[in-house]
Write an enzyme that holds these catalytic residues in place. Structure first.
Site, short mmCIF file in Angstrom:
data_model
loop_
_atom_site.label_atom_id
_atom_site.label_comp_id
_atom_site.label_asym_id
_atom_site.label_seq_id
_atom_site.Cartn_x
_atom_site.Cartn_y
_atom_site.Cartn_z
N LYS A 249 0.84 -1.20 0.00
CA LYS A 249 0.00 0.00 0.00
C LYS A 249 0.88 1.25 0.00
CE LYS A 249 -1.75 -1.74 3.68
NZ LYS A 249 -2.46 -2.04 4.91
N THR A 282 -8.31 8.74 8.82
CA THR A 282 -7.77 7.55 8.15
C THR A 282 -7.42 6.43 9.12
OG1 THR A 282 -5.58 8.51 8.31
CG2 THR A 282 -6.76 8.86 6.24
N GLY A 284 -7.42 3.23 10.90
CA GLY A 284 -8.08 1.94 10.68
C GLY A 284 -8.23 1.56 9.21
N THR A 285 -7.65 2.35 8.30
CA THR A 285 -7.83 2.02 6.87
C THR A 285 -7.17 0.67 6.52
OG1 THR A 285 -5.96 3.48 6.45
CG2 THR A 285 -8.11 4.32 5.86
N GLY A 286 -5.99 0.41 7.09
CA GLY A 286 -5.28 -0.84 6.76
C GLY A 286 -6.07 -2.06 7.21
N CYS A 287 -6.56 -2.01 8.46
CA CYS A 287 -7.34 -3.15 8.99
C CYS A 287 -8.59 -3.36 8.14
CB CYS A 287 -7.81 -2.87 10.42
SG CYS A 287 -6.52 -2.33 11.53
#
Ligand SMILES: Cc1ncc(COP(=O)(O)OP(=O)(O)O)c(N)n1
Ligand code: TZP
Ligand code: MG
Length: 576
Positions: A249, A282, A284-287
């Protein structure tokens, strides 16, 4: 990939519990009745052997499905999230639950660590003892038909080893690894000691790993990653560690107005590029991205589409949430379900449907407003000022875009007066403008589907002329019934008149409140209301209000007449 139950269509058609509405394009494409995969109720996905799919609805004919045989039970796609808890609920287990709910997939959870966390940062971390992580894993995996496991914070080598051992004992369709190491706020959530066990034990079992720039760099011994080409190199090197797919990412890449991620499946690189959403929310976007990938895999979609859908899902949620405000820190959470703002805009509708709102029900007509040279907003304003207690926009000839604009403008007026606004026929318009509900007829969108689409808090009204229809409306989850035409009317062509007797029959049979419609005005409203049935709550009127010079005057007259006879008080008393 995912193990959703395959049901033979012939067995579905044979049961009285399901009515499978096959879209016309399905039969046009020559779909047979075999191998239809029902993945979710009330929506379903038809999947053929060549994986083309169509979507539609499964309507349950009976509310109680408890008698279904095992072969007809619907397998719900299931993701198990193995991750840490975020007390601020922006990331971790809480984000995973919301992402899966938003993607309509069941999510169970194994908590590896409990963090004291908010939008400012991580204030404390307490890891769950390893044997208790093992116990949670066993509880879920031994019982619950998990399709995909998604991992987040894995804070110790011991926990990773336990996870891998348990997955060998209880294999699943896919493993999605988000190699969480550092929180959005920069706090370390898993130390360098886990790098080698990630690389050597977990990654070779993974179907996909989803590191961000910092994590990819850490996994590659601190190599600098600054360009899209660097991301490609990193993806290839990480792929060599054993996962079947890699998504690096690039959200943190400097100097890019686009959000660029690189996906590599061993054969091809995909550059996934989209405009960067300007937002601070933003956290928590990865989870969420990894959970959404897991959710799509659990539904049976291939990896590339799962990744693309997940990226689009996160972007949409970020865009929707860019102006929400939760917490004082630099990186707030976002709204996975795209619903939080709606609630705060709803503040003028203080309560759920109240049947006394049906007393003077104004139904608009675009032709009449055109004829008298007034805008729909002026018509609605005047009707409300004159005493209308609920408004329905019945704009039969309006273009969709015009209808939506009018509906938004009318909604503002209605909200500012606390008057509910319903949309006639057009569920899409009601959803798009967040109206208070819809009114549907017998040949419109079925009330049950309208209810499913609109959710439990919206108002659904249904036109009924017979006791059977009123019973069905009740079963379908309607709030009220519109019964008519009571008298002949020029407003609706070819409409059968039911008369006062028909109205009475419907009212007596109905467990729902009823509003009478059709040819009603000042001259006959009292006669209608005095038929003496408690659940007749009011009159719905088009021409008597709108086919004249002054909507305000006509509405006032009818309102005075209805209030004078204290009809609402009378019916309220009787019904209690
Ligand atoms: C309050 C109320 N009752 C009945 C109707 C008629 O709805 P329907 O049968 O769908 O006909 P159209 O209005 O769509 O022509 C109504 N609109 N409102
Ligand atoms: C929409 C509708 N449904 C049954 S009668 C009717 C028309 C009512 O219009 P009016 O109040 O002008 O008779
Ligand atoms: Mg209709």
């Amino acid at each position: 990939m995912a193990s959703s139950t395959f049901l033979s269509a012939s067995s579905l058609f044979a049961t009285k519990h399901y009515l499978l509405l096959i879209p016309p394009q399905a039969s046009a494409k020559g779909y047979t009745n075999n191998n239809l995969r029902v993945s979710n109720s009330p929506s379903f996905v038809l999947r053929t052997k060549n994986s083309t799919h169509l979507q539609g609805f499964v309507a349950m004919q009976e509310k109680d499905a408890s008698t279904l045989g095992d072969d007809l039970k619907i397998k719900i796609p299931h993701v198990l999230s193995v991750a840490g808890s975020d007390s601020g609920a922006g990331a971790g287990i809480q984000a995973d639950l919301k992402a899966c709910a938003a993607r309509r997939v069941y999510c169970s959870t194994v908590i590896t660590s409990v963090t004291a966390q908010n939008t400012v940062g991580v204030q404390g971390v307490s890891n769950v003892p390893e044997d208790f992580v093992a116990e949670q894993l066993k509880s879920v995996l031994s019982d619950m038909q998990v399709d995909v496991v998604k991992t987040g914070m894995l804070p110790s080598v011991g926990i990773i080893n336990i996870l891998c051992k348990t997955l060998r004992e209880f294999p699943v369709q896919a493993l999605v690894v988000d190699p969480v190491m550092v929180s959005t706020s920069g706090d370390v959530l898993a130390g360098p000691s886990i790098l080698s066990v990630f690389r050597e034990v977990l990654f070779p079992m993974a179907d996909i790993i989803t590191p961000n720039l910092k994590e990819a760099s850490a996994l590659l011994d601190g190599v600098q990653l600054e360009t899209v080409d660097d991301l490609r190199c990193a993806a290839r090197l990480l792929y060599d560690m054993g996962p079947k797919n890699v998504l690096v990412k690039g959200g943190d890449l400097p100097d890019s107005s686009d959000a660029v991620d690189i996906f590599f499946n061993g054969d091809n690189f995909y550059e996934l590029r989209s405009p960067r959403v300007k937002t601070q929310n933003t956290h928590g976007t990865g989870c969420s991205l990894a959970s959404c990938i897991a959710a799509e895999l659990a539904k049976g979609y291939p990896m590339v589409s799962a990744v693309k859908v997940a990226k689009r899902f996160v972007e949409t949620a970020l865009d929707y949430s860019k102006d929400i405000f939760i917490g004082n820190g630099p990186q707030g959470p976002f709204d996975h379900l795209l619903r939080l703002k709606r609630h705060s805009q709803d503040c003028h509708r203080l309560q759920a449907f109240n049947s006394s709102d049906l007393l003077l029900y104004a139904v608009t007509d675009s032709e009449m407003n055109k004829k008298w040279g007034r805008s729909i907003t002026d018509a609605v304003k005047a009707a409300i000022e004159g005493g209308a207690t609920i408004v329905q926009l019945r704009e039969k000839d309006a273009e969709t875009q015009d209808f939506l604009e009018s509906a938004k403008a009318c909604l503002k007026i209605c909200r500012s007066h606390g008057v509910p606004l319903l949309i006639n026929d057009r569920i899409d318009i009601a959803l798009a403008c967040d109206a208070d509900g819809v009114h549907v007829g017998q040949s419109d969108m079925p009330a049950r589907v309208a209810r499913t689409l609109l959710g439990p808090e919206k108002i659904v009204g249904v036109s009924c002329k017979t006791p059977e229809q009123t019973r069905q409306a009740w079963v379908d989850g309607a709030d009220y019934i519109g019964c008519g035409g009571v008298y002949p009317t020029n407003t609706k062509e070819n409409n059968i008149t039911v008369g006062l007797d028909g109205l009475k029959t419907v009212c007596m049979a109905s467990t729902l409140p009823v509003v009478a419609i059709g040819g009603i005005g000042v001259s006959n409203a009292r006669t209608v209301m005095e038929i003496g049935v408690p659940n007749l709550k009011g009159v719905a009127v088009v021409s008597a209000l709108f086919d004249g010079e002054c909507v305000l005057t006509e509405t006032r007259k009818l309102h005075a007449m209805l209030s004078e006879s204290n009809i609402d008080g009378y019916t309220q008393k009787l019904i209690i």
